[in-house]
Structure formats: structure tokens, C-alpha cells
Design a protein around this motif. Sequence first.
Motif, mmCIF file in Angstrom:
data_model
loop_
_atom_site.group_PDB
_atom_site.id
_atom_site.type_symbol
_atom_site.label_atom_id
_atom_site.label_comp_id
_atom_site.label_asym_id
_atom_site.label_seq_id
_atom_site.Cartn_x
_atom_site.Cartn_y
_atom_site.Cartn_z
ATOM 1 N N ARG A 1 -1.331 -9.955 4.457
ATOM 2 C CA ARG A 1 -1.988 -8.955 3.598
ATOM 3 C C ARG A 1 -3.486 -9.220 3.546
ATOM 4 N N SER B 1 -1.760 2.197 4.899
ATOM 5 C CA SER B 1 -1.904 1.903 3.478
ATOM 6 C C SER B 1 -2.362 3.182 2.773
ATOM 7 N N ARG C 1 -10.895 1.024 3.456
ATOM 8 C CA ARG C 1 -9.567 0.894 4.069
ATOM 9 C C ARG C 1 -9.621 1.262 5.547
ATOM 10 N N VAL D 1 -4.028 -3.798 2.909
ATOM 11 C CA VAL D 1 -3.379 -3.354 4.142
ATOM 12 C C VAL D 1 -2.592 -4.548 4.693
ATOM 13 N N GLY E 1 0.813 -1.213 0.000
ATOM 14 C CA GLY E 1 0.000 0.000 0.000
ATOM 15 C C GLY E 1 0.846 1.263 0.000
#
Length: 404
Positions: free
Chosen positions: A384, A333, A316, A339, A195
Motif C-alpha cells: 500500500r 483506487s 492518485r 493505492v 481504495g
Amino acid sequence: MVFEIDCRLGHQRITLYQMTSRAPYLNSRMQGFGTTIFAQMSALAHRHNAINLGQGFPDVDGPIEIAEAAINAIRDGYNQYPPGQGIAELRTAIASHQAHYYDLNYDFETQVLVTAGATEAIAASLLAICEVGDEVIVFEPFYDSYAAAIALSGAKLVPVQLSKPNWEFDPEYLRRVVTPRTRALILNSPHNPTGKVFSYNELEQIAGLCVEYDLIAITDEVYEHLIFEGSHYPLANFENMQDRCISISSAAKTFSFTGWKIGWITASTKLIEAVKTVKQFLTYANGAPFQVAIAYALNEPARFCERIAPSLAESRNELSLGLEKLHFSAMKSDGTYFVTTDISDIYSGTALEFCMELPERVGVVAIPSSVFYQTPNQGEKLVRWTFCKRIDVITEALARLSKL
Ligand code: PMP
Ligand code: GLN
């Protein structure tokens, strides 16, 4: 079906969790590359009916107007091979996009090439420019197709670490890894999996190095419009860089149509000639009606290209804050779909073990970041997660994770 965990170091990278560990017909360049982690984790999600925060694809399709443009194109007869270089309307729209957003001018006749997604663009570029034994510098962790495409070309991947939590690189180290065999550098910004959005200053250093050592820069910019903090500066914008950059992007993420596989390259006439020579023997051409629809989408920049980032920023925040509350240590991120968290505080094993257990334990899938490293023992505690999902899906995933 027999599954086994295979952590052997392959030809270029670690292969994890393969259905079979031997591939007797596979050539030596590709030994060690198993089924991609994305396919494997999506299969696990399916098997356990788990929420898939692994493979990065949105669970809401792109704008209906763009889908209708594709349907109309099929009705209007765009059903045979399009020109190998891509239909003129799309190449014109890509050139206008580069001029509009970045003040970069390309001739749509000779300096734009449409590809089967960014994946083909990356592979065709490497196959076109690398000799066997050449070296390609890649920031690590890196997207999985880079190692495979470099291996196919017979070149060698030279990693340069991005250090957590801010994913910075050591400019001196970057300079030290350049040798007379270094042919190219791959830059992915915004960066999958971290990110990270490379800063202007970092890009200036990378551009300076490319010019000094006469390197070709392959820039993977598929997340160019998925930025929440900072701005996207194409490497081609820096001094003396446009002629040495193969700039790659794709409709997949910008318009939320990952299955259409429409990507593109903008580059100098000479570089396009080289890549086109290879590309014509890989797919020749693809996706005629989708090319029409993406031309339409690009020609409406204010409406479509800029739509995705605000809603994705909300997702996010939701996922990053939710994971933080659950004591996953979430890193910042600034762009992409992803993220990264450090699981050291909540789990004693590796991220791979964690991710393998997770679907069965709580019904959530994520990706162990170790798969994005070639250097052994890196990313072993990193996971991730993708947030390109509806907010209610993210909320449900967090509720399930809270039971851990
Ligand atoms: N590069 C990166 C960094 C990616 O995350 C992806 C996945 N979309 C690709 C390239 C491949 O893009 P496409 O689906 O257009 O082939
Ligand atoms: N780019 C997607 C990701 O990183 C995966 C695409 C694929 O499965 N090849 O999750």
C-alpha cells in the motif's frame, strides 16, 4: 536498538516487526498486537531520511482559515473541558452535514456524539455493544484498529475476504458467516487499504443482511469526501438501516488536520446513549478549540468538504501511473489516500521483506498489505502506497523507485 521481524500469529492478527517480541505486563486480549505498522514505518522513514508513502497523513495542512478558527478559539477561551458529548455548535454542524449531503436527519441533542477521532468512535462503539464471545464481521483486508478494538471488547473478528483486483466479496459467504453470536458488522467505505468504494448494489446486500439478522452496522466513513470515481452512499440511507447504524466520520481526512483528532458518530438515540456511556470513561472529551474550528469548517460545506478530492485525484493519477510505468501492478483506487500494487513481477520475496528493504535501498517507505489481514498468507505480495503528498514529493519518490 534491537529490531526483529516477528511474524507469529498473535491473539487475533499477525504482528510484524516489533521492537520487543514479549510484552509481560500486557493482558492476554492484547498479546500479539505490537507497535502499529504506521508508527514502525514512519520511524524507519525518519531513520533513513526516506520519503514516507506509508502512514496516511498529508504533507500540506488544511485551509488556513480553519487553522485560524482554532487559534481564535484558544484566544476566545475555549480551553477547558468541552461538554462530553461535544460542543453544541459542532453537533449542530454535523447534523446539518448529514442532512445536506445524505438527507439523513439526526437530532443534534441526542443523536450526535463528538469523539477523539474516528479511532475512539470505533473502540467506544465496540466496547459498548459487544459481549465477550460475540462475533463481529469485518471485510478483509481491514484497518488495523478494528482487530485491536474487537479484541479489547472480548469479541471475535470474523473476516470476509475482498478479492483482488476489484475487491469484491462473495455475498453467499457473507451470509454463511452469520451465526447467533454475530453482533455487528464493520463497513469501511471508501476502504482503507484498497481504495474500494462499495457500490450501491453491494451496500444494498449488506444492509439487507443486517436487517434480516438484526445486526448493528458500524460504518467507518472517514474517507467519505475523498472519492474520485463513484459516490458515497451511507449505509444508514438504506431501508430500515438508520436505527441500526453507528455512522462514524472524522475531520482528519476531509479537512487535512489528522493531528487534531476530532471525530464523530451519528446514530439513534439508544445507540448514542450506549456509546456515550463508554466514551465518557475513555477520554470524556477532547480538543475544545479544534471542535470550534471544525464546526466552522463543516458550516462552509461547499468551500471546504469538497476541496480535497480534485487535488487528491491528481496525486492518485501521478502515483498510480508512475508505479505502473515501473512495473508495479497498480490496482484501481476510487477513493481514500491509498493505492495498492502487486509486486510479484518485480520482486521474488514477500511485501514485508520488500517494504523493510526499501527505505535503505532507495529512500522510500510503503506499507506491506499483509498487516491488514488476519487470515494467514494473505496479501503477501501487496504493497500500500499513500498519495496524500505533494506532487513534487511523489515525483521524487518515483525517481528513487526507478533505481530499484
Ligand atoms: N478509519 C480508517 C479507515 C482510517 O484510515 C483511519 C486513519 N485516519 C481512522 C479510522 C482513524 O481516524 P482518526 O484519525 O480520525 O482517529
Ligand atoms: N489511517 C492512517 C493510515 O492508514 C494511519 C493512522 C495512524 O497511524 N493511526 O495510514
